[in-house]
Design a protein around this motif. Structure first.
Motif, PDB file in Angstrom:
ATOM      1  N   GLN A  94      -2.198  -1.887   8.033  1.00  0.00           N
ATOM      2  CA  GLN A  94      -2.890  -1.933   6.912  1.00  0.00           C
ATOM      3  C   GLN A  94      -1.931  -1.268   5.773  1.00  0.00           C
TER       4      GLN A  94
ATOM      5  N   GLN B 258      -0.775   0.702   2.759  1.00  0.00           N
ATOM      6  CA  GLN B 258      -1.138   1.521   2.010  1.00  0.00           C
ATOM      7  C   GLN B 258      -0.232   2.318   1.029  1.00  0.00           C
TER       8      GLN B 258
ATOM      9  N   TYR C 263      -1.404  -4.053  -4.575  1.00  0.00           N
ATOM     10  CA  TYR C 263      -1.576  -3.032  -3.990  1.00  0.00           C
ATOM     11  C   TYR C 263      -1.711  -1.555  -4.902  1.00  0.00           C
TER      12      TYR C 263
ATOM     13  N   GLY D 223      -2.223   2.933  -5.066  1.00  0.00           N
ATOM     14  CA  GLY D 223      -2.681   4.135  -4.516  1.00  0.00           C
ATOM     15  C   GLY D 223      -4.119   4.506  -5.111  1.00  0.00           C
ATOM     16  N   GLN D 224      -4.205   5.728  -4.634  1.00  0.00           N
ATOM     17  CA  GLN D 224      -5.408   6.447  -5.054  1.00  0.00           C
ATOM     18  C   GLN D 224      -5.138   7.074  -6.420  1.00  0.00           C
TER      19      GLN D 224
END
Length: 123
Positions: A1, A3, A112, A114-115
């Motif tokens: 996955q 990340q 993609y 990130g948080q």
């Protein structure tokens, strides 16, 4: 996955410095262009700085030129954003994002995310 995880945010006084890190897991950053974006309350997400995977070229929004520096260490699978002489208007949530291939300047260019990490510049 795939990340991306940002770190390094925090509270800093005006004129201070922070270094944000964006660590990738599940895929090698080599081959991906990386962008740092920020979003303040009530404002749109804007590209702060981006770095290309193809030739290492970089982009900075005018408001951070001369104060921020983006770099990448593909061996560590990490991209950094060194932020110096921080100003209250730099306060925002900072996100890193990745896209395979060419660098993009719009959030829509990136696949993609990130948080996010909060950066607050205040005395």
């Amino acid at each position: 996955q795939l990340q991306l995880v940002e770190s390094g945010g925090g509270l800093v006084q005006p004129g201070g410095s922070l270094r944000l890190s964006c660590a990738a897991s599940g895929f090698p950053l080599d081959g991906y262009s990386i962008g740092w974006f920020r979003q303040a309350p009530g404002k749109e997400r804007e590209a702060v700085s981006c770095i290309s995977t193809t030739d290492g070229s970089t982009y900075y929004v005018n408001s951070v030129k001369g104060r921020f520096a983006i770099s990448r260490d593909d061996a560590k699978n990490t991209v950094y954003l060194q932020m110096n002489n921080l100003k209250p208007e730099d306060t925002a949530v900072y996100y890193c994002a990745a896209v395979r291939g060419l660098l993009g300047l719009s959030a829509y260019d990136y696949d993609y995310w990130g948080q996010g990490t909060q950066v607050t510049v205040s005395s």
